[in-house]
Design an enzyme around this catalytic site. Structure first.
Site: not given
Length: 183
Positions: A62-63
């Protein structure tokens, strides 16, 4: 000890504003509304508001919050936009985009829509579960497929967001972007 995720979210957003990363009201509002802790594996929830990418399995992450904020700011999203996201992951970024193009407080007739593509079947399911639980599936369509081919069935798109790595810009994505659109 129970963590106050809402307070952690507010602090992260405030820090991103102070750093000059978050600038527009719509992106700030979206980042405040979407609970990032609901889009990470349970054992990583306590790290949800650390400004770092987190593993979601299958070699994917997940960024980091700052990266999500930057991409949303650069896209210049607006209510009503139709967006294609390549690389769904956990669904978090799609939810933030949905809060901008189809805010929960806007009339449904004015809503835009996010189409998000993921090639890893297990992540398609993970994202669907996360988006269902957080109430975003009415504004987001998750597609299992190769995002480099785009999604011609719903093209053209006002905006295309590519969160997956690619050696070149895939021609189908260019072809599916509206004139004047942003990728």
């Amino acid at each position: 000890m129970s963590l106050d995720f809402e307070e952690l979210r507010r602090r992260r957003v405030k820090a991103l504003i102070m750093e000059g990363i978050l600038r527009s009201e719509s992106v700030i509002r979206a980042m405040l509304r979407v609970p990032r802790e609901e889009f990470v594996p349970p054992h990583l929830k306590k790290y949800a508001y650390v400004d770092s990418p987190l593993s979601i399995g299958y070699g994917q992450t997940i960024s980091a919050p700052h990266m999500v904020a930057m991409m949303c700011e650069y896209l210049e999203l607006d209510v009503g936009h139709k967006v294609l996201e390549v690389g769904t992951g956990s669904g978090y970024h799609a939810a933030v985009v949905a809060e901008i193009v189809a805010p929960s407080d806007a009339p449904k007739g004015k809503w835009g829509h996010v189409y998000t593509m993921e090639i890893v079947p297990e992540l398609v399911q993970f994202a669907m579960d996360n988006l269902r639980r957080t109430g975003y599936l009415d504004r987001i369509t998750v597609i299992h497929g190769d995002g480099s081919k785009g999604y011609a069935e719903r093209a053209p798109f006002d905006r295309i967001l590519v969160t997956a790595a690619a050696p070149d810009i895939p021609k189908p994505l260019v072809d599916q972007l509206k004139p004047g659109g942003v990728m």
